[in-house]
Enzyme design. Structure first.
Site, PDB file in Angstrom:
ATOM      1  N   ARG A  77     -17.361 113.749 -51.828  1.00 44.83           N
ATOM      2  CA  ARG A  77     -18.002 112.471 -52.139  1.00 44.83           C
ATOM      3  C   ARG A  77     -19.495 112.725 -52.352  1.00 44.83           C
ATOM      4  O   ARG A  77     -20.177 113.187 -51.440  1.00 44.83           O
ATOM      5  CB  ARG A  77     -17.789 111.488 -50.979  1.00 44.83           C
ATOM      6  CG  ARG A  77     -18.562 110.208 -51.143  1.00 44.83           C
ATOM      7  CD  ARG A  77     -18.317 109.211 -50.003  1.00 44.83           C
ATOM      8  NE  ARG A  77     -19.150 108.054 -50.247  1.00 44.83           N
ATOM      9  CZ  ARG A  77     -20.099 107.612 -49.420  1.00 44.83           C
ATOM     10  NH1 ARG A  77     -20.323 108.203 -48.268  1.00 44.83           N
ATOM     11  NH2 ARG A  77     -20.820 106.569 -49.750  1.00 44.83           N
ATOM     12  N   HIS A 121     -26.546 105.064 -53.888  1.00 39.30           N
ATOM     13  CA  HIS A 121     -26.824 105.467 -52.505  1.00 39.30           C
ATOM     14  C   HIS A 121     -28.343 105.436 -52.322  1.00 39.30           C
ATOM     15  O   HIS A 121     -28.970 106.449 -52.090  1.00 39.30           O
ATOM     16  CB  HIS A 121     -26.228 106.846 -52.223  1.00 39.30           C
ATOM     17  CG  HIS A 121     -26.107 107.200 -50.767  1.00 39.30           C
ATOM     18  ND1 HIS A 121     -24.931 107.616 -50.180  1.00 39.30           N
ATOM     19  CD2 HIS A 121     -27.011 107.199 -49.758  1.00 39.30           C
ATOM     20  CE1 HIS A 121     -25.125 107.872 -48.892  1.00 39.30           C
ATOM     21  NE2 HIS A 121     -26.396 107.632 -48.608  1.00 39.30           N
ATOM     22  N   GLU A 166     -23.298 101.469 -48.088  1.00 37.80           N
ATOM     23  CA  GLU A 166     -24.014 100.792 -47.005  1.00 37.80           C
ATOM     24  C   GLU A 166     -25.034  99.776 -47.498  1.00 37.80           C
ATOM     25  O   GLU A 166     -26.249  99.954 -47.311  1.00 37.80           O
ATOM     26  CB  GLU A 166     -24.697 101.824 -46.100  1.00 37.80           C
ATOM     27  CG  GLU A 166     -23.735 102.839 -45.507  1.00 37.80           C
ATOM     28  CD  GLU A 166     -24.413 103.841 -44.566  1.00 37.80           C
ATOM     29  OE1 GLU A 166     -25.653 103.855 -44.495  1.00 37.80           O
ATOM     30  OE2 GLU A 166     -23.700 104.619 -43.919  1.00 37.80           O
ATOM     31  N   ASN A 299     -18.070 103.651 -43.115  1.00 36.92           N
ATOM     32  CA  ASN A 299     -18.932 104.663 -42.500  1.00 36.92           C
ATOM     33  C   ASN A 299     -19.101 104.288 -41.042  1.00 36.92           C
ATOM     34  O   ASN A 299     -19.554 103.180 -40.726  1.00 36.92           O
ATOM     35  CB  ASN A 299     -20.315 104.693 -43.167  1.00 36.92           C
ATOM     36  CG  ASN A 299     -20.256 105.265 -44.570  1.00 36.92           C
ATOM     37  OD1 ASN A 299     -19.200 105.689 -45.042  1.00 36.92           O
ATOM     38  ND2 ASN A 299     -21.398 105.283 -45.242  1.00 36.92           N
ATOM     39  N   TYR A 301     -20.628 105.518 -37.278  1.00 41.30           N
ATOM     40  CA  TYR A 301     -21.442 106.450 -36.493  1.00 41.30           C
ATOM     41  C   TYR A 301     -21.452 106.116 -35.007  1.00 41.30           C
ATOM     42  O   TYR A 301     -21.381 107.001 -34.174  1.00 41.30           O
ATOM     43  CB  TYR A 301     -22.876 106.496 -37.038  1.00 41.30           C
ATOM     44  CG  TYR A 301     -22.943 107.271 -38.333  1.00 41.30           C
ATOM     45  CD1 TYR A 301     -23.073 108.649 -38.332  1.00 41.30           C
ATOM     46  CD2 TYR A 301     -22.811 106.616 -39.558  1.00 41.30           C
ATOM     47  CE1 TYR A 301     -23.080 109.376 -39.520  1.00 41.30           C
ATOM     48  CE2 TYR A 301     -22.817 107.330 -40.752  1.00 41.30           C
ATOM     49  CZ  TYR A 301     -22.955 108.714 -40.720  1.00 41.30           C
ATOM     50  OH  TYR A 301     -22.959 109.433 -41.887  1.00 41.30           O
ATOM     51  N   GLU A 361     -17.840 108.253 -44.269  1.00 41.38           N
ATOM     52  CA  GLU A 361     -18.852 109.028 -43.548  1.00 41.38           C
ATOM     53  C   GLU A 361     -18.567 108.939 -42.059  1.00 41.38           C
ATOM     54  O   GLU A 361     -18.216 107.869 -41.546  1.00 41.38           O
ATOM     55  CB  GLU A 361     -20.279 108.489 -43.763  1.00 41.38           C
ATOM     56  CG  GLU A 361     -20.881 108.808 -45.088  1.00 41.38           C
ATOM     57  CD  GLU A 361     -22.309 108.260 -45.214  1.00 41.38           C
ATOM     58  OE1 GLU A 361     -23.030 108.151 -44.192  1.00 41.38           O
ATOM     59  OE2 GLU A 361     -22.695 107.931 -46.350  1.00 41.38           O
TER      60      GLU A 361
HETATM   61  O1  IFM Z   1     -27.747 110.207 -43.925  1.00 40.41           O
HETATM   62  C1  IFM Z   1     -27.217 108.922 -43.831  1.00 40.41           C
HETATM   63  C2  IFM Z   1     -26.507 108.547 -45.110  1.00 40.41           C
HETATM   64  O2  IFM Z   1     -27.343 108.611 -46.202  1.00 40.41           O
HETATM   65  C3  IFM Z   1     -25.977 107.140 -45.015  1.00 40.41           C
HETATM   66  N1  IFM Z   1     -25.194 106.958 -43.826  1.00 40.41           N
HETATM   67  C4  IFM Z   1     -25.772 107.390 -42.584  1.00 40.41           C
HETATM   68  C5  IFM Z   1     -26.243 108.828 -42.690  1.00 40.41           C
HETATM   69  C6  IFM Z   1     -26.863 109.277 -41.358  1.00 40.41           C
HETATM   70  O3  IFM Z   1     -27.945 108.479 -41.033  1.00 40.41           O
END
Ligand code: IFM
Length: 457
Positions: A77, A121, A166, A299, A301, A361
């Site tokens: 990706r 992005h 995002e 995504n 985290y 992600e």
């Molecule tokens: O590096 C970023 C990415 O560009 C978008 N999602 C979160 C990642 C980590 O912060």
């Protein structure tokens, strides 16, 4: 499925984005982006760095594709830089910019790697920002011919398309908190930006489908649980608001529910929207945004623990504070919380019913570098991936239509306002020599990719 084996057609991959890796910022006719301008504004990026060179991927893409092949990577990706393709944001198309992505796609296909292209992005052409950027509807209008130009050129070889990455970050970090480009601190503009980003997604979907019959297209949202810090009514309300701001503001319209009413009320009460609410919505906008996608990109985290607390205006923070318990933290200051991936996927599945989801992600920042023998023993990243993959596996077992997983990131890269100090890569990059060194996590994921399962050791 037994022992963390994934479905046969599960898509494994790694992810990157244009500004974070390409460099070559003034090469072959690329125009200026808002990140070029922002990063070069003193005080905006922690180490004063920018993406002029980054991982020099523009010149080293063949080596990077070979590296992916050596790591058994089945899908990649990447994102396309709008200012490389349409340097002024609208108008003339820069063929040399498209040539680069065409070469990249050819190299991927040649290596047997399936390309997933993200159309935005965060690197908006600065020329469009000079007219108001995403807070203006005209930017959404300009997105459409840019998408046409890209899909015209690559649609014969790329079948998997992500419109935006995002939009919460692009709108809220860029225009509300101002810690991302373009660095605007104006919540009313941020709300308008969120609508125009989503609108441009909705407008792009039929363009992709018309130009690339058989294409699979969707949008990527960053999502995560927002939990109240206590049982108090105030904390619960703060968590509702944080969830509305981060998750529902984007999920609801994409899945045809319009903008969440409680959030519109909050924004009106705060003076960020007029009494009439989302008056910038024009007939047809919500229908466009709700165009049925082939998949949702998720995504993930971390989660946030939300406490209601007055934060001084000058602190320039959202009106909630995220506090996690003493657990494991990455160097971004993000809590490691694998169950949150399962919770997020199940919530989206049960409440919104996407056709398919990809984790587009998931990853962590640890600065572990090469030891005396040149080995990058990033055991914490290996543990991070193992636990998150188990959580993803559990979501599939529980019925979530999860069809793929992309690790963030292929290699260490430019982490936006945090500069080069934060390293998310499974491949270490020495920014002086541009030498790439696969970390232990790369070897771990190479086994995952080859076995279609999470090794238990
Ligand atoms: O590096 C970023 C990415 O560009 C978008 N999602 C979160 C990642 C980590 O912060």
């Amino acid at each position: 499925m037994t022992d963390h084996a994934f479905p046969n057609d599960f898509v494994w991959g790694v992810a990157t984005s244009s500004y974070q890796i390409e460099g070559a910022a003034q090469t072959d006719g690329r125009g200026e982006s808002i990140w070029d301008r922002f990063a070069k504004t003193p005080g905006k990026v922690i180490d004063g760095s920018n993406g002029d060179v980054a991982c020099d991927h523009y010149h080293r893409f063949a080596e990077d594709v070979a590296l992916m092949k050596s790591l058994n990577v089945p899908a990649y990706r990447f994102s396309i830089a709008w200012p490389r393709v349409v340097p002024e944001g609208r108008g003339a198309v820069n063929q040399k910019g498209l040539d680069f992505y065409s070469r990249l796609v050819d190299a991927l296909l040649e290596a047997g790697i399936r390309p997933f292209a993200t159309l935005y992005h965060w690197d908006l052409p600065q020329a469009l920002e000079d007219e108001g950027g995403w807070s203006r509807r005209s930017t959404a209008e300009a997105f459409v011919p840019y998408v046409e130009a890209v899909v015209d050129r690559l649609g014969d070889r790329v079948s998997d398309w992500i419109t935006h990455n995002e939009p919460w970050c692009a709108s809220m970090l860029g225009y509300e908190r101002g810690i991302h480009a373009p660095g605007v601190v104006d919540k009313a503009r941020a709300i308008a930006a969120s609508h125009h980003l989503l609108l441009s997604h909705g407008w792009a979907m039929p363009v992709i489908r018309a130009k690339c019959p058989g294409a699979r297209a969707g949008i990527t949202l960053n999502l995560g649980p927002m939990l109240p810090a206590s049982d108090s009514a105030a904390d619960h309300d703060a968590a509702r608001h944080a969830d509305g701001h981060f998750n529902r503001w984007f999920l609801d319209p994409v899945f045809g529910r319009g903008y969440p009413e409680d959030m519109v009320r909050d924004y009106v009460a705060g003076g960020f929207l007029p009494a009439g609410g989302m008056t910038m919505i024009e007939p047809g906008d919500l229908e466009a945004i709700a165009t049925r996608a082939d998949f949702l990109g998720v995504n993930y985290y971390n989660r946030s623990i939300i406490r209601s607390e007055a934060i001084p205006e000058e602190a320039n923070e959202t009106p909630v504070r995220a506090l996690g318990p003493e657990r494991d933290w990455t160097e971004m200051g993000w809590e490691v919380y694998p169950p949150g991936l399962h919770q997020t996927l199940m919530r989206v599945h049960l409440h919104y019913g996407p056709r398919k989801m990809y984790v587009t992600e998931n990853g962590c920042s640890y600065s572990t570098g090469p030891n005396a023998e040149g080995r990058v023993a990033d055991a914490r990243r290996v543990a991070f991936f193992r636990e998150h993959l188990r959580a993803a596996h559990r979501a599939i077992s529980d019925g979530a239509p999860l069809a793929g997983y992309f690790a963030w990131s292929l290699m260490d890269n430019y982490e936006w306002e945090r500069g080069y100090g934060q390293r998310f890569g499974i491949v270490h990059v020495d920014y002086d020599s541009q030498v790439r060194t696969p970390k232990d996590s790369a070897a771990f994921l190479a086994r995952v990719f080859a076995q279609n399962a999470v090794p238990s050791d």
